[in-house]
Design a protein around this motif. Structure first.
Motif, PDB file in Angstrom:
ATOM      1  N   ASP A  93     -36.597  31.832 -49.444  1.00  0.00           N
ATOM      2  CA  ASP A  93     -35.298  31.189 -49.228  1.00  0.00           C
ATOM      3  C   ASP A  93     -34.660  31.649 -47.918  1.00  0.00           C
ATOM      4  O   ASP A  93     -33.623  31.122 -47.506  1.00  0.00           O
ATOM      5  CB  ASP A  93     -34.353  31.452 -50.399  1.00  0.00           C
ATOM      6  N   GLU A  94     -35.263  32.642 -47.258  1.00  0.00           N
ATOM      7  CA  GLU A  94     -34.753  33.073 -45.965  1.00  0.00           C
ATOM      8  C   GLU A  94     -35.360  32.270 -44.820  1.00  0.00           C
ATOM      9  O   GLU A  94     -34.934  32.400 -43.673  1.00  0.00           O
ATOM     10  CB  GLU A  94     -35.049  34.565 -45.765  1.00  0.00           C
ATOM     11  N   LEU A  95     -36.365  31.442 -45.113  1.00  0.00           N
ATOM     12  CA  LEU A  95     -37.030  30.669 -44.080  1.00  0.00           C
ATOM     13  C   LEU A  95     -36.336  29.332 -43.873  1.00  0.00           C
ATOM     14  O   LEU A  95     -35.784  28.755 -44.808  1.00  0.00           O
ATOM     15  CB  LEU A  95     -38.489  30.414 -44.471  1.00  0.00           C
ATOM     16  N   GLU A  96     -36.398  28.842 -42.655  1.00  0.00           N
ATOM     17  CA  GLU A  96     -35.867  27.516 -42.365  1.00  0.00           C
ATOM     18  C   GLU A  96     -36.921  26.439 -42.594  1.00  0.00           C
ATOM     19  O   GLU A  96     -36.595  25.261 -42.691  1.00  0.00           O
ATOM     20  CB  GLU A  96     -35.362  27.459 -40.916  1.00  0.00           C
ATOM     21  N   LYS A  97     -38.185  26.848 -42.672  1.00  0.00           N
ATOM     22  CA  LYS A  97     -39.247  25.873 -42.862  1.00  0.00           C
ATOM     23  C   LYS A  97     -39.220  25.298 -44.277  1.00  0.00           C
ATOM     24  O   LYS A  97     -38.850  25.975 -45.236  1.00  0.00           O
ATOM     25  CB  LYS A  97     -40.619  26.516 -42.618  1.00  0.00           C
ATOM     26  N   ALA A  98     -39.633  24.041 -44.380  1.00  0.00           N
ATOM     27  CA  ALA A  98     -39.754  23.389 -45.691  1.00  0.00           C
ATOM     28  C   ALA A  98     -41.017  22.544 -45.683  1.00  0.00           C
ATOM     29  O   ALA A  98     -41.460  22.071 -44.633  1.00  0.00           O
ATOM     30  CB  ALA A  98     -38.528  22.530 -45.978  1.00  0.00           C
ATOM     31  N   ALA A  99     -41.611  22.370 -46.845  1.00  0.00           N
ATOM     32  CA  ALA A  99     -42.845  21.594 -46.949  1.00  0.00           C
ATOM     33  C   ALA A  99     -42.893  20.858 -48.272  1.00  0.00           C
ATOM     34  O   ALA A  99     -42.303  21.290 -49.271  1.00  0.00           O
ATOM     35  CB  ALA A  99     -44.071  22.507 -46.804  1.00  0.00           C
ATOM     36  N   SER A 100     -43.605  19.746 -48.270  1.00  0.00           N
ATOM     37  CA  SER A 100     -43.761  18.943 -49.480  1.00  0.00           C
ATOM     38  C   SER A 100     -45.173  18.392 -49.521  1.00  0.00           C
ATOM     39  O   SER A 100     -45.656  17.828 -48.535  1.00  0.00           O
ATOM     40  CB  SER A 100     -42.758  17.782 -49.482  1.00  0.00           C
ATOM     41  N   VAL A 101     -45.838  18.581 -50.635  1.00  0.00           N
ATOM     42  CA  VAL A 101     -47.142  17.962 -50.850  1.00  0.00           C
ATOM     43  C   VAL A 101     -46.933  16.785 -51.790  1.00  0.00           C
ATOM     44  O   VAL A 101     -46.488  16.958 -52.931  1.00  0.00           O
ATOM     45  CB  VAL A 101     -48.155  18.954 -51.453  1.00  0.00           C
TER      46      VAL A 101
END
Length: 648
Positions: free
Chosen positions: A551-559
């Motif tokens: 939750d500290e990362l700005e990255k997001a991903a979706s499969v």
């Protein structure tokens, strides 16, 4: 400068010098660039081949064994055809006469824009009459630029190699072929090192060679095309067997080929996607350990692996145990992470929270089933793809569905659990020397079917349950210890509900939601590369990775795991268009125009997939654009794509 480099070394009657040369190249280039060494065994025989396999076949090394002795130039041609994926290609002798430090200088010289750089010894007493005649021939007849010399020590751009390998005449000589089109060359002079063996080229043999060069390269009436190949390959090492050839395993085959490996695919279907990539397709079931073992013996493989699927993990362990191949798991350990009976028993013994369960068979009564609280979940013990999994409400329904569930299993029992109202979370990690490194925690989103449950339609990163990170990590680390997992991939499904977090099931593989694509983008960890190294017994350095708070990362991903309404496909959006969309890292279709998709009952009905990335602010837009672009039309002109999970 980080241009990739392939180094081709024709090997003839050499052993220890080749080992020294491989180590010297590794030491010089391991921190400089991505490199790969291609050893071409020019018909040396079994003794030298076995030595090269045992002592030189390390990471970044491919051994190509020719059927007989075809000569140095033809061996070079073979090596060139295997190394075209690299920015630069080098060729050097196997006897340490060509210093690796000079190779480094030649590599750096290429940055000045040359097409071809030759390493040439200083003109001293070693500059023989034969060498002088050769250089004169190349200047007079083959347009070698004035003041430049040729040698067997060279570095070239990939464009040169791609052009040279088109040569089809009955005689091949590298420099004569290259100089027909490429004139931007340079020399790097060096103090020659005395060769460890005497040259086989007498003055007479050199003259005969030069006459052949004149005949094939300078005279217009020379034969235009060879009637037979200039060489034949006997074997390529290392040899990797990949269990399964669907889109889930396709990246493993592609990666192995990129790294110069010979790949053997085991897949019972006629034309799986992986068959177009693999060197050999064995039409055998990945569940059939004996058939896979027989194929592994026949092809003399050095490693076996799978990904994205459970049961072949056990097959891989059995094959590895039988042949003494590297493996992260013993057959016993693999059984505990692939068979739900043994998995549940071990969870129970370790007092790890899981849903109440029992084993059922054809002799089980409704009264025995009633000891569990409905609704129930009925599962095969050793299947995959959510085949034969049902959510049922009464003991009678359980017995009615039992035969179908057992039809997907090799066991005579099935698993029956109490259904737990919950959300699913998946933990993907890597175990290094017994220590778990958590790579991602994702939400596992499910197809909305009241009976055929558990079919995944997507993974969301980061998980909405990251507030329970410490609890999730504690459970995960406890499972690694309980199941005594020493090394390799770790995959865990958790159920998060009002009564706490329960363990659903775990596995020792890369997940089936293309985590091999998503995880490197998010973390920098080469997940697939690590698993391939595991299969070949190579060391994986995971020391730089650590457990992090997602939750500290700005990255997001979706499969996105895609499904369609039933029907026959007439058209699909071109995959190149989908791949060009913002944030789309990877995509694939399991069905093509003309295919018929049936009603969804398990994961085999999946139409395809897409891995979509972005920031927390942009991921939703990228997913929306993906669904606005992708279209799957039926013969009736209807949109078939089932838009199940467009949000992030």
């Amino acid at each position: 400068m980080n241009k990739s480099l392939a180094v081709i070394i024709p090997v003839y009657r050499s052993k220890e010098t080749v080992r020294e040369l491989v180590e010297a190249i590794k030491e010089e280039f391991c921190t400089t660039c991505s490199y790969h060494i291609y050893l071409v065994d020019d018909g040396n025989g079994e003794e030298i081949r076995n030595f090269l396999v045992a002592h030189c076949l390390q990471e970044n090394v491919t051994l190509i064994v020719l059927k007989e002795n075809y000569g140095q130039q033809n061996a070079v041609l073979c090596g060139l055809r295997h190394s075209l994926a690299y920015d630069y290609v080098a060729v050097m002798d196997d006897d340490l006469a060509h210093p690796v430090a000079v190779l480094k200088t030649m590599y750096e010289k290429m940055a000045e824009g040359y097409e071809l750089v030759y390493g040439t010894p200083e003109e001293n007493l070693q500059y023989t009459l034969g060498s002088r005649v050769r250089d004169g021939l190349f200047h007079w007849a083959l347009s070698c630029p004035k003041g430049k010399r040729v040698s067997s020590f060279r570095v070239m751009k990939s464009e040169v190699a791609r052009e040279v390998v088109k040569w089809e005449k009955a005689f091949f000589y590298f420099s004569a072929t290259a100089l027909q089109k490429f004139q931007n060359i340079e020399n790097v002079e060096y103090v020659p090192v005395k060769s460890t063996r005497s040259s086989g080229y007498t003055f007479g043999k050199r003259m005969k060679l030069f006459m052949r060069i004149l005949w094939y390269y300078c005279l217009p009436f020379a034969p235009k095309k060879s009637k037979k190949s200039l060489y034949e390959v006997s074997e390529v090492y290392p040899k990797l067997m990949v269990l399964g050839g669907s889109n889930c395993q396709l990246h493993a085959l592609e990666r192995a080929k990129q790294e110069g490996m010979y790949t053997v695919l085991a897949d019972y279907t006629t034309m799986p996607p992986g068959a177009a990539v693999a060197d050999v397709h064995e039409k055998i079931s990945t569940f059939d350990a004996e058939a896979c073992l027989d194929a592994a013996r026949r092809h003399h493989i050095q490693g076996v692996m799978t990904m994205g699927t459970d049961q072949p993990v056990l097959t891989a362990a059995k094959v590895s145990d039988a042949l003494g191949l590297p493996s992260c798991l013993s057959t016993e350990q693999a059984l505990y992470v692939t068979n739900k009976k043994y998995m549940k028993q071990r969870l129970q013994e370790a007092e790890i929270l899981t849903s109440p369960w029992m084993l059922v068979d054809k002799n089980t009564t409704e009264e025995e089933i009633a000891k569990l609280t409905p609704p129930y979940v009925l599962k095969p013990l050793d299947s995959q793809g959510q085949r034969g999994i049902f959510k049922l409400n009464t003991p009678q329904e359980v017995l009615e569905h039992l035969e179908e569930t057992l039809s997907f299993s090799r066991c005579e029992e099935a698993l029956l659990e109490e259904f737990y109202e919950s959300e699913e979370v998946t933990v993907s990690g890597y175990v290094s020397k017994g220590r778990l490194i958590i790579l991602t925690i994702t939400d596992r989103l499910l197809y909305p079917d009241p009976v055929h449950i558990g079919v995944c339609i997507g993974h969301r990163f980061p998980s909405v349950h990251m507030g329970r990170y410490e609890e999730i990590r504690g459970i995960s680390e406890g499972l690694v210890k309980t199941f005594q997992i020493p090394e390799g991939p770790f995959y865990l499904q958790l159920l998060v509900g009002e009564k706490g977090i329960r363990v659903n099931e775990l596995a020792c593989r890369i997940g089936g939601a293309f985590e091999d694509v998503m995880i490197p983008w998010l973390t920098g960890f080469d997940f697939l590369g690590a698993v391939i190294k595991n299969a070949l017994g190579r060391t994986v350095d995971a020391s730089q990775y650590y457990d992090f708070r997602c939750d500290e990362l700005e990255k997001a991903a979706s499969v996105q795991l895609l499904f369609c309404h039933p029907g026959t496909i007439v058209s699909v959006t071109d995959k190149k268009i989908i791949q060009g969309l913002p944030g789309v890292l990877d995509s694939g279709y399991n069905y093509q125009p003309g295919s018929t998709i049936l009603k969804m009952e398990n994961a085999t009905a999946r139409f395809g997939h897409a891995v979509i990335v972005g920031t927390k602010d942009t991921i939703g837009q990228n997913i929306q654009l993906f669904y606005d672009t992708l279209s799957v039309r039926s013969t009736e002109g209807m949109e078939m794509l089932h838009r199940l999970y467009p949000e992030q």
